[in-house]
Write a protein that holds these residues in place. Structure first.
Motif: not given
Lengths: 318, 318
Positions: B260-265, B236-237, B257-258
């Motif tokens: 787990d507050e994932i950042t996709l780059v 997460p994160r 994604l929300v």
């Protein structure tokens, strides 16, 4: 006690659910005011398989706190997440991502649309005297709005757009406006636009905005359709913050994210302390969002009201 | 001149395509060595509707540069993107995102699988004498690997995983290893694993890794299937860097994604200068990736070789 009850995606009003019995380290709270959130509506659509009392935005009075009697009688807001304190995420300083967390009214813990609820004492935030219940009840969604600033460095030069001007979008907009950034909010309903303008925030329609021009877009529509618009508005190398949760997945052109080097940031719950501080100092004023107040007994009508297109905050009183 | 030619997704070997005529500010280059990249293979699958000479990884000698004759005879690597210099993206310092850019062998400009090619003089990087063609030909993909470090702050404490140990994954792994981070690379083929181990990098299989434990996952498989694995490994994160481009889109659970507050780059092209510097200093050594060398006349066979499962770098000579 009286409460709303969610089971198999059906919401009912129940007169005689047993009162919650606080576990060790928990407090029993008496609900004073609770807010209906998009997540509550999504739970009813099957977003998560929750059975029990929904509701996670709440102001309450501590009725009993056997392990910490100094809390009794105090007016409080509880955190939405109750972490275990022992798992890898908790040890890594990410209690809101605790892998065995309960989430008030969403997962593993009955929520606030009831006369009484039980939460960990550790999750309580005391409310300052001058802060009205109708402002404090926004602590949880305002914390979620502040999470955007925890995750993304928004500067005074950032060109930001919020897509969606509902309950959460309004709060995200107020929070972003504090940074001094250039801000426009895509709002579909006149009531939403008027509320934004009353806070000095530019309200626009989709066609008013240049494509591929925003540094930062926050998607807060609560609907899958918001993603495409947010994506169109974003410049290459821009950041798209996702605030919406809903049932189902979406077709996404990941290769286009690669080509434009877009950053997507999933964003959920945020810090309650700063949220309460901003409310107390009046830097964020959510009270204009309050659209209707219902008694708990009329909870089903409150839910119907909250599903109306463009509806803002619907509150429940005991 | 002789070249490979892509049209309607079909690749052919042509003996008599007219030589390119450099426009104002352009140089005519004579190809010395060129590399086949996953994007070339994807172009043939219809990823983009390009017609012309493919190929964008190349070492060349400047044959003619009417506007800058001091370049003539020099050994160079050209940038893959040729920006306009005038659009909002160029003015914002994002020339690789120029909205009217041509992309060597991919969009609007014939590429390097030919005896000769024309590129802007401004896109040329001179090669130091000690840097062999077989290393310098990796400048473009190594720049793309370095883009991960341009976008994400990788620290010595970062727990990083690279998913995919093909052409690009190997370079990403070598670059990440320089940060001192904890690094594991998911590699399916023994040849790939041996190559990683020869660089002191841990090669693993999918089942060796704990789920939800990595701070950073770089998805470099080139296939849609890589996304799910990358997502499962991420905490997460955490941050998931997308390096793969392919035809078609993917079902993505954005709500997860929300939560787990994932950042996709999304991550595409990177800086050539640092790439050449790392090659020159030997901090990155890509030459172990070279799997086969073909002459331009045998270009179709080279493409077939490059599509073999686990194939590493296939090079083309004039």
């Amino acid at each position: 006690m009286r409460c709303l009850w969610l089971e198999g995606g059906a919401l009912s009003s129940r007169p005689d659910v047993p009162e919650p019995r606080p576990a060790a380290g928990e407090a029993l709270l008496r609900m004073r005011l609770a807010g209906v959130c998009a997540t509550d509506l999504e739970l009813r659509r099957g977003y998560l398989p929750f059975t029990g009392v929904p509701g996670h935005e709440v102001v309450a009075t501590v009725e009993a706190a056997p392990s910490a009697p100094e809390w009794e009688g105090r007016r409080v807001v509880p955190e939405i997440n109750a972490p275990c304190g022992a798992c890898p995420e908790c040890r890594a300083g990410l209690p809101r991502h605790c892998r065995s967390r309960s989430v008030l009214g969403i997962a593993g813990r009955d929520g606030a649309f009831a006369e009484l609820l039980a939460v960990p004492v550790a999750s309580l935030h005391p409310l300052p005297e001058g802060l009205a219940d109708e402002a404090a009840v926004f602590a949880e969604p305002l914390a979620a709005a502040l999470e955007v600033l925890e995750q993304v460095h928004v500067t005074p030069s950032t060109r930001a757009v919020v897509v969606g001007a509902g309950r959460l979008g309004q709060l995200v907009a107020q929070v972003l406006a504090l940074t001094g950034c250039s801000l426009a909010v895509v709002a579909r309903h006149e009531r939403q636009r008027a509320l934004l303008r009353s806070r000095g925030i530019e309200a626009v329609e989709e066609q008013d905005l240049a494509p591929r021009a925003a540094d930062l877009v926050v998607e807060a529509t609560g609907h899958p359709s918001g993603f495409d618009l947010a994506r169109r508005l974003l410049r290459p190398r821009g950041t798209l913050v996702l605030k919406s949760t809903y049932a189902g997945s979406l077709e996404v052109d990941l290769s286009a994210l690669v080509v434009d080097e877009i950053t997507l940031v999933g964003s959920r719950c945020g810090p309650f302390g700063p949220a309460l501080s901003l409310l107390e100092r009046g830097l964020v004023d959510p009270t204009g969002l309050v659209e209707a107040r219902y008694s708990l007994d009329a909870g089903l009508a409150a839910f119907e009201h909250a599903t109306r297109p463009g509806a803002l905050k619907v509150l429940l009183r005991p």
